[in-house]
Design a protein around this motif. Structure first.
Motif, short mmCIF file in Angstrom:
data_model
loop_
_atom_site.label_atom_id
_atom_site.label_comp_id
_atom_site.label_asym_id
_atom_site.label_seq_id
_atom_site.Cartn_x
_atom_site.Cartn_y
_atom_site.Cartn_z
N ARG A 1 -0.39 6.20 -11.03
CA ARG A 1 -1.05 4.93 -10.75
C ARG A 1 -2.00 4.59 -11.89
NH1 ARG A 1 -0.34 7.34 -5.79
NH2 ARG A 1 -2.19 8.67 -6.01
N LYS B 1 0.83 -1.21 0.00
CA LYS B 1 0.00 0.00 0.00
C LYS B 1 0.87 1.26 0.00
CE LYS B 1 -4.05 1.91 2.35
NZ LYS B 1 -4.98 1.74 3.50
N TYR C 1 0.84 4.24 -3.06
CA TYR C 1 0.63 5.68 -2.90
C TYR C 1 1.90 6.50 -3.11
CZ TYR C 1 -4.10 4.71 -1.43
OH TYR C 1 -5.42 4.29 -1.43
#
Length: 624
Positions: A405, A396, A400
């Motif tokens: 993305r 995760k 980020y």
């Protein structure tokens, strides 16, 4: 002196006797040939010069310009070091339009559009050559609207600039504009037709491209190669072979294209035969062969081919690296990687993916940190490594931290949560995605399908795929059929199964039939399940028989179970599994019932055939 008086032979003799020759001597001999119009000899001297100064370039370019050898003039301008080109051009006393256009073409070749615009604005006048050079420079870099505006500013057009504009539309994906422009052209040549052919082929419109090819007044090698390459990209081997066989002659580009077409279909034998028949080969030919060996052969044969290659480049070495990694030879892969001199991003990503897919998280992270530059493939490989190995917190953080993305990044994270069964976190990731694709929806459907209280949500999410403009794929239908089975809803499952071909044009595969067998049997529709086993276009496997016979036990249909065991033995004659399962089903029933089926056991199981796949308890279980 001899040169000024026209004595070229004498001047040459004196020049040849000078040792060592300085820059002045070389320029003097060059000037003698240039002034007398002996341009081939002048070019020979120029090419032989150990070094050149502005005077050297100026002398030859001016001579070529005066004699009308404009292509050579342009080529020299393009090949000059920037500082020399600029210095030479702006110190030339007489700059005619040819010189200006040559300089303009040089800037166009280098791609410096700002300098190009500035130079164009300085020109005392322009002709179609000037305008076309500017137009092509913008078109080649994707500025189609600017190229179009320049085209309409031109005071006149010729076939060359029309072809440039047509090619601009075609190469940048403006097919409709290309068609209209082509139809409006009063004059066309072979270049016009080839540009239009390329535009159709680039968009994958093979029927239109084929029709255009047939209607062309003439074809050349480029025309055929364009179609051959297009069929290759579309993975249309038969059509590519037809084009190749009809060609009056083929060059190396043609051979490499047809070789690649066979390689893409993993037809090893024919690809190898074609490779052996090639009149000549280059590194591309060898790399194509290496790629198919990597995909279909054992490692030893791939390594033997790699070692036999006359030359290697980073593509060859990366292919071999990937082959090592796919067989789990990470040490050899890393050793090869370390030896690659000019590692490109593909090589770095291949090594990173090798570590990631093998679960070497620390090695993957260290390599990632060493990379000189990274792209989305790099980030996704690292993300996938941590996600697939269950380190969701680190995954995760990587998600980020990514500069960009894409859907694949979000899907990696989503699937990781789904595999762990984390419903709430999966839903948060799904809702945070800028856009969802069929992979995203399938992951969510799969998660809900395995949660006992969430079957209705699975069906709801499946229905939303179409409402959101998507289309479920084969994997998505597998998930929803499993959900229907676990929910015990045979009618809903039937409707999904029928919808695959009727509504979405998808052909159900073996897995989908297996899901339906499980669904029907589990819900007590044993007759329908047995009919599907008998009529489906696939041989039933152990999973199908297990589902069916387990359902027979649940619904106490011992006759159906015994009949299924006999059918299973016909298909899997050396597998005692169905009889073991049958014994478990009969366990606890009366002895006569069990013994009535013992006679159905093949003799090799009773006689202890060592090649039969059963354990020592199989027969005794049946006998009670």
């Amino acid at each position: 002196m001899y040169g000024r008086c026209g004595g070229i032979s004498e001047a040459r003799s004196v020049f040849d006797s000078i040792a060592p020759k300085d820059q002045f001597s070389w320029n003097l001999m060059l000037g003698v040939y240039a002034r007398q119009g002996h341009l081939d000899e002048a070019r020979s001297v120029f090419d032989a010069m150990p070094e050149r100064d502005i005077a050297s370039w100026n002398c030859l370019i001016s001579a070529l310009s005066r004699s009308g050898r404009l292509e050579e003039c342009k080529e020299l301008f393009t090949s000059m070091p920037d500082r020399n080109a600029k210095s030479l051009f702006f110190t030339m006393p007489d700059k005619d339009l040819v010189a200006w256009n040559a300089m303009l073409s040089g800037y166009a070749h280098d791609g410096d559009l700002e300098e190009l615009d500035h130079l164009f604005s300085l020109m005392p006048l322009w002709n179609t050559v000037s305008w076309t050079a500017l137009l092509v420079a913008y078109a080649q870099r994707g500025y189609v609207e600017k190229a179009n505006a320049l085209f309409h500013e031109m005071p006149s057009w010729d076939l060359v600039c029309n072809n440039a504009m047509l090619n601009s539309y075609g190469e940048n994906g403006h097919l409709e504009k290309a068609i209209l422009f082509f139809q409006g052209m009063k004059q066309r040549d072979l270049s016009s037709w080839n540009s239009m052919l390329s535009a159709y082929a680039q968009e994958g419109l093979m029927i239109q491209a084929g029709n255009l090819l047939e209607s062309m007044p003439e074809q050349d090698l480029l025309s055929c190669n364009l179609m051959l390459s297009a069929h290759n990209r579309a993975r249309q081997l038969a059509e590519a072979k037809k084009i190749f066989d009809k060609m009056p002659y083929q060059n190396l580009y043609s051979w490499n294209n047809i070789l690649c077409a066979y390689a893409q279909h993993e037809d090893v034998s024919r690809t190898k035969n074609l490779f052996d028949a090639m009149p000549s080969r280059d590194l591309t030919s060898w790399n194509i062969m290496l790629s198919i060996f990597c995909a279909t052969f054992e490692l030893e044969k791939t390594k033997a081919l790699f070692d036999s290659m006359p030359e290697l480049n980073v593509v060859s070495e990366t292919s071999m690296l990937t082959a090592y990694a796919s067989f789990g030879h990470l040490e050899e892969a890393k050793s090869l990687f370390d030896g690659i001199r000019d590692k490109d991003r593909i090589a770095w990503n291949a090594m990173l993916s090798a570590f990631a897919q093998s679960g070497y998280l620390e090695s993957a992270r260290n390599l990632f940190d060493e990379m000189p530059d990274r792209d989305n493939v790099s980030w996704n490989a690292l993300l996938s490594a941590y996600a697939q190995n269950g380190d969701l917190e680190t995954a995760k953080e990587i998600l980020y931290a990514m500069p960009e993305r894409e859907p694949a990044s979000w899907n990696s994270m989503l699937c990781a949560y789904v595999r762990k069964g984390h419903l709430e976190d999966s839903r948060k990731i799904f809702d945070a995605m800028p856009e969802q694709d069929v992979v995203s929806w399938t992951a969510l459907v799969a998660l809900y399908s395995h949660k006992e209280q969430k079957f209705a949500d699975a069906f709801e999410q499946f229905g939303r795929i179409g409402l959101e403009g998507g289309s479920p794929d084969l994997d998505c239908f597998t998930c929803i059929l499993n959900g229907s089975s676990h929910a015990g809803d045979p009618e809903l499952g039937r409707s999904y199964f029928c919808s695959m071909s009727a509504d979405f044009g998808l052909q159900p595969n073996k897995l989908h039939h297996g899901c339906m067998i499980d669904l029907l049997a589990r819900s007590g529709h044993l007759g329908a399940a047995q009919e599907l086993i008998s009529t489906m276009p696939f041989l039933p496997d152990a999973h199908d028989w297990t589902c069916f016979m387990t359902a027979c036990k649940k619904h106490r249909d011992l006759d159906a179970a015994a009949g299924a065991a006999q059918l299973a033995l016909k298909n899997e004659a050396r597998d005692a599994g169905p009889y073991v399962l049958l014994a478990n089903i009969f366990r606890g029933d009366s002895k006569p019932t069990v013994e009535s089926w013992i006679s159905t056991v093949p003799a090799e199981f009773a006689a202890g055939d060592p090649s039969a796949q059963h354990d020592s308890t199989s027969y005794s279980c049946l006998a009670g």
